[in-house]
Design an enzyme around this catalytic site. Structure first.
Site, PDB file in Angstrom:
ATOM      1  N   ASP A 220     -37.251  26.839 109.718  1.00  0.00           N
ATOM      2  CA  ASP A 220     -36.603  27.430 110.903  1.00  0.00           C
ATOM      3  C   ASP A 220     -37.554  27.500 112.087  1.00  0.00           C
ATOM      4  O   ASP A 220     -37.547  28.485 112.833  1.00  0.00           O
ATOM      5  CB  ASP A 220     -36.058  28.822 110.570  1.00  0.00           C
ATOM      6  CG  ASP A 220     -34.903  28.770 109.589  1.00  0.00           C
ATOM      7  OD1 ASP A 220     -34.333  29.846 109.299  1.00  0.00           O
ATOM      8  OD2 ASP A 220     -34.583  27.680 109.091  1.00  0.00           O
TER       9      ASP A 220
ATOM     10  N   HIS B  20     -29.090  32.594 111.089  1.00  0.00           N
ATOM     11  CA  HIS B  20     -30.502  32.964 111.191  1.00  0.00           C
ATOM     12  C   HIS B  20     -31.061  32.951 112.618  1.00  0.00           C
ATOM     13  O   HIS B  20     -32.167  33.445 112.839  1.00  0.00           O
ATOM     14  CB  HIS B  20     -31.371  32.079 110.272  1.00  0.00           C
ATOM     15  CG  HIS B  20     -32.446  32.871 109.575  1.00  0.00           C
ATOM     16  ND1 HIS B  20     -33.118  32.415 108.476  1.00  0.00           N
ATOM     17  CD2 HIS B  20     -32.958  34.097 109.849  1.00  0.00           C
ATOM     18  CE1 HIS B  20     -34.019  33.311 108.093  1.00  0.00           C
ATOM     19  NE2 HIS B  20     -33.935  34.346 108.908  1.00  0.00           N
TER      20      HIS B  20
ATOM     21  N   ASP C 256     -33.248  34.698 104.315  1.00  0.00           N
ATOM     22  CA  ASP C 256     -32.143  33.744 104.390  1.00  0.00           C
ATOM     23  C   ASP C 256     -31.620  33.605 102.970  1.00  0.00           C
ATOM     24  O   ASP C 256     -32.372  33.236 102.066  1.00  0.00           O
ATOM     25  CB  ASP C 256     -32.671  32.408 104.911  1.00  0.00           C
ATOM     26  CG  ASP C 256     -31.558  31.395 105.146  1.00  0.00           C
ATOM     27  OD1 ASP C 256     -31.679  30.600 106.092  1.00  0.00           O
ATOM     28  OD2 ASP C 256     -30.572  31.406 104.387  1.00  0.00           O
TER      29      ASP C 256
ATOM     30  N   GLU D 120     -27.336  34.257 106.982  1.00  0.00           N
ATOM     31  CA  GLU D 120     -26.666  33.052 106.499  1.00  0.00           C
ATOM     32  C   GLU D 120     -25.678  33.262 105.350  1.00  0.00           C
ATOM     33  O   GLU D 120     -25.358  32.320 104.634  1.00  0.00           O
ATOM     34  CB  GLU D 120     -27.689  31.952 106.143  1.00  0.00           C
ATOM     35  CG  GLU D 120     -28.537  31.507 107.332  1.00  0.00           C
ATOM     36  CD  GLU D 120     -27.789  30.620 108.347  1.00  0.00           C
ATOM     37  OE1 GLU D 120     -26.705  30.115 108.006  1.00  0.00           O
ATOM     38  OE2 GLU D 120     -28.290  30.473 109.461  1.00  0.00           O
TER      39      GLU D 120
ATOM     40  N   HIS E 210     -35.759  26.794 104.220  1.00  0.00           N
ATOM     41  CA  HIS E 210     -36.090  26.074 105.450  1.00  0.00           C
ATOM     42  C   HIS E 210     -37.145  26.815 106.267  1.00  0.00           C
ATOM     43  O   HIS E 210     -37.269  28.031 106.168  1.00  0.00           O
ATOM     44  CB  HIS E 210     -34.826  25.905 106.297  1.00  0.00           C
ATOM     45  CG  HIS E 210     -33.652  25.366 105.549  1.00  0.00           C
ATOM     46  ND1 HIS E 210     -32.704  26.195 104.946  1.00  0.00           N
ATOM     47  CD2 HIS E 210     -33.265  24.101 105.275  1.00  0.00           C
ATOM     48  CE1 HIS E 210     -31.790  25.448 104.356  1.00  0.00           C
ATOM     49  NE2 HIS E 210     -32.101  24.175 104.541  1.00  0.00           N
TER      50      HIS E 210
ATOM     51  N   ASP F 150     -30.096  31.471 101.576  1.00  0.00           N
ATOM     52  CA  ASP F 150     -30.248  30.135 100.972  1.00  0.00           C
ATOM     53  C   ASP F 150     -31.634  29.927 100.354  1.00  0.00           C
ATOM     54  O   ASP F 150     -31.917  28.858  99.801  1.00  0.00           O
ATOM     55  CB  ASP F 150     -29.884  29.005 101.945  1.00  0.00           C
ATOM     56  CG  ASP F 150     -30.877  28.800 103.076  1.00  0.00           C
ATOM     57  OD1 ASP F 150     -30.438  28.351 104.156  1.00  0.00           O
ATOM     58  OD2 ASP F 150     -32.088  29.048 102.911  1.00  0.00           O
TER      59      ASP F 150
ATOM     60  N   ASP G 201     -37.001  31.668 102.701  1.00  0.00           N
ATOM     61  CA  ASP G 201     -36.016  30.676 103.162  1.00  0.00           C
ATOM     62  C   ASP G 201     -36.288  29.327 102.505  1.00  0.00           C
ATOM     63  O   ASP G 201     -37.448  28.993 102.218  1.00  0.00           O
ATOM     64  CB  ASP G 201     -36.174  30.553 104.691  1.00  0.00           C
ATOM     65  CG  ASP G 201     -34.948  30.012 105.410  1.00  0.00           C
ATOM     66  OD1 ASP G 201     -34.694  30.450 106.547  1.00  0.00           O
ATOM     67  OD2 ASP G 201     -34.244  29.150 104.837  1.00  0.00           O
TER      68      ASP G 201
ATOM     69  N   HIS H  38     -30.140  27.954 114.648  1.00  0.00           N
ATOM     70  CA  HIS H  38     -30.559  28.673 113.427  1.00  0.00           C
ATOM     71  C   HIS H  38     -31.702  27.954 112.712  1.00  0.00           C
ATOM     72  O   HIS H  38     -32.320  28.506 111.815  1.00  0.00           O
ATOM     73  CB  HIS H  38     -29.389  28.923 112.473  1.00  0.00           C
ATOM     74  CG  HIS H  38     -28.919  27.727 111.703  1.00  0.00           C
ATOM     75  ND1 HIS H  38     -28.237  27.842 110.533  1.00  0.00           N
ATOM     76  CD2 HIS H  38     -29.006  26.394 111.962  1.00  0.00           C
ATOM     77  CE1 HIS H  38     -27.933  26.625 110.072  1.00  0.00           C
ATOM     78  NE2 HIS H  38     -28.383  25.730 110.923  1.00  0.00           N
TER      79      HIS H  38
HETATM   80  N1  LIG Z   1     -33.886  22.098 109.437  1.00  0.00           N
HETATM   81  C1  LIG Z   1     -32.453  21.975 109.532  1.00  0.00           C
HETATM   82  C2  LIG Z   1     -31.733  23.086 108.791  1.00  0.00           C
HETATM   83  C3  LIG Z   1     -31.907  24.436 109.365  1.00  0.00           C
HETATM   84  C4  LIG Z   1     -31.343  25.516 108.457  1.00  0.00           C
HETATM   85  C5  LIG Z   1     -31.339  26.858 109.121  1.00  0.00           C
HETATM   86  B1  LIG Z   1     -31.341  28.092 108.130  1.00  0.00           B
HETATM   87  O1  LIG Z   1     -32.565  28.109 107.370  1.00  0.00           O
HETATM   88  O2  LIG Z   1     -31.321  29.316 108.906  1.00  0.00           O
HETATM   89  O3  LIG Z   1     -30.231  28.056 107.222  1.00  0.00           O
HETATM   90  C6  LIG Z   1     -32.007  20.708 108.786  1.00  0.00           C
HETATM   91  C7  LIG Z   1     -31.949  19.525 109.599  1.00  0.00           C
HETATM   92  N2  LIG Z   1     -31.539  18.284 108.900  1.00  0.00           N
HETATM   93  C8  LIG Z   1     -30.160  18.283 108.390  1.00  0.00           C
HETATM   94  C9  LIG Z   1     -29.756  16.873 107.934  1.00  0.00           C
HETATM   95  C10 LIG Z   1     -30.717  16.343 106.871  1.00  0.00           C
HETATM   96  C11 LIG Z   1     -32.160  16.455 107.317  1.00  0.00           C
HETATM   97  C12 LIG Z   1     -32.464  17.894 107.789  1.00  0.00           C
HETATM   98  C13 LIG Z   1     -32.076  22.018 111.007  1.00  0.00           C
HETATM   99  O4  LIG Z   1     -30.912  21.886 111.341  1.00  0.00           O
HETATM  100  O5  LIG Z   1     -33.014  22.198 111.836  1.00  0.00           O
HETATM  101 MN   LIG Z   2     -33.006  30.348 107.769  1.00  0.00          MN
HETATM  102 MN   LIG Z   3     -32.260  28.358 105.228  1.00  0.00          MN
END
Ligand SMILES: N[C@](CCCC[B-](O)(O)O)(CCN1CCCCC1)C(=O)O
Ligand SMILES: [Mn+2]
Ligand SMILES: [Mn+2]
Ligand SMILES: [Mn+2]
Length: 304
Positions: free
Chosen positions: A123, A96, A227, A272, A121, A229, A119, A136
């Site tokens: 992001d 992403h 995304d 993703e 998340h 997911d 999504d 991402h």
């Molecule tokens: N917010 C997360 C996940 C981002 C996903 C990106 B996407 O939407 O493009 O797939 C999660 C961070 N973190 C991971 C461990 C547990 C707590 C959250 C991060 O790494 O920043």
């Molecule tokens: Mn995303």
């Molecule tokens: Mn996501």
């Protein structure tokens, strides 16, 4: 309308190998001819060149900044070029972080665009609020004017200036938002519909409210960043950060059909997809369902 497809075989915005094969498996799944069979004029413009910088050390905890930043510039240039000749562009990712380039490129052609971010998340971590350092999880933070003073200029990102405002974004499908992201969403009043709001109001109401919030006059071009997911992991298991309790197939179809009905969709990111995750059956289901969702953006309505 004329549709241009580009591939973004990129994975450096996150740690798991495999999203670089997303474009390949979506093409093998027949995305181009399935859209052509709907009567669309579709042209596949191949893949963006991706940059892998040697010794790409983290900066401000952000990982692979030079590879991500330099690739994002090539994505932006390619998307800008595409959208000057096609009505709509579909970018097949790739992780992403691709959206840094697709939104920056789109905004050069459609400066008044709004962003629907579908999504699990948000992001929108800055390098400082991120707990992973994976870019991402940060793309929107690099794009939003209001965050410019909070985001350091990383190596590889010299070319990028923010191009959207917080009020131009609407989230649908959130269910895993970090503390720092929550603060940003609240501070800047970003429109956000989590799975809880979808359960409370239903998808029809959520889509109406999201569109009304970012585009009350109903006249702005829509950039939809999808995304995979966002969907429930039982539907799209081949993705790197799955979160239970996601969008149903029908809710996802509904979003696509309603956005299509606006007639103002100008760009879709498909982010993703990771075909190295899950078994053959799960990979095939992920790809086939994503393609069926994409078809709903282009006139393939359930009612015929
Ligand atoms: N917010 C997360 C996940 C981002 C996903 C990106 B996407 O939407 O493009 O797939 C999660 C961070 N973190 C991971 C461990 C547990 C707590 C959250 C991060 O790494 O920043
Ligand atoms: Mn995303
Ligand atoms: Mn996501
Ligand atoms: Mn502006």
């Amino acid at each position: 309308e004329s549709i241009g497809v580009i591939g973004i075989p990129f994975s450096k915005g996150q740690p798991r190998t495999g999203t670089e094969f997303g474009p390949k498996v979506l093409r093998l799944g027949g995305i181009v001819n399935k859209l052509q069979s709907l009567g669309c004029h579709v042209e596949d413009h191949g893949d963006v060149e991706v940059i892998q910088v040697e010794n790409d050390d983290p900066e401000e905890k952000a990982k692979n900044p030079r590879s991500v930043g330099q690739t994002s510039k090539l994505i932006a240039d390619k998307v800008e070029q595409e959208l000057r000749s096609e009505d709509i562009c579909i970018a097949l990712g790739g992780d992403h972080s691709m959206a840094i380039g697709t939104i920056a490129g789109n905004a050069r052609v459609e400066p008044d665009l709004v962003v629907l971010w579908i999504d699990a998340h948000a992001d929108i971590n800055t390098p400082m609020t991120s707990d992973s350092g994976n870019i991402h999880g940060m793309p929107l933070a690099f794009l939003v004017h209001e965050l410019e003073s909070y985001v350091p200029k990383l190596s590889g990102f010299e070319w990028l200036t923010p191009c959207i405002h917080a009020k131009d974004i609407a989230y649908i499908g959130l269910r895993d938002v970090d503390a720092g992201e929550r603060k940003i969403i609240e501070k800047f009043g970003i429109t956000a519909f989590s799975m809880q709001e979808i359960d409370r109001y239903g998808i029809k109401e959520v889509v109406e409210r999201a569109l009304r919030a970012v585009d009350p006059e109903g006249n702005r071009p829509i950039h939809l960043s999808f995304d995979v997911d966002a969907m429930d992991p039982t539907l799209t298991p081949s993705t790197g950060t799955p979160v239970m309790g996601g969008l149903s197939l029908r809710e996802t179809y509904y979003i696509a059909e309603e956005v299509a009905r606006t007639g103002r969709l100008c760009m879709i990111d498909i982010a993703e997809v990771n075909p190295l995750l899950g078994d053959e059956k799960e990979k095939k289901m992920t790809v086939d369902l994503i393609i069926s969702v994409i078809q709903r953006f282009f006139g393939n309505r359930r009612g015929g």
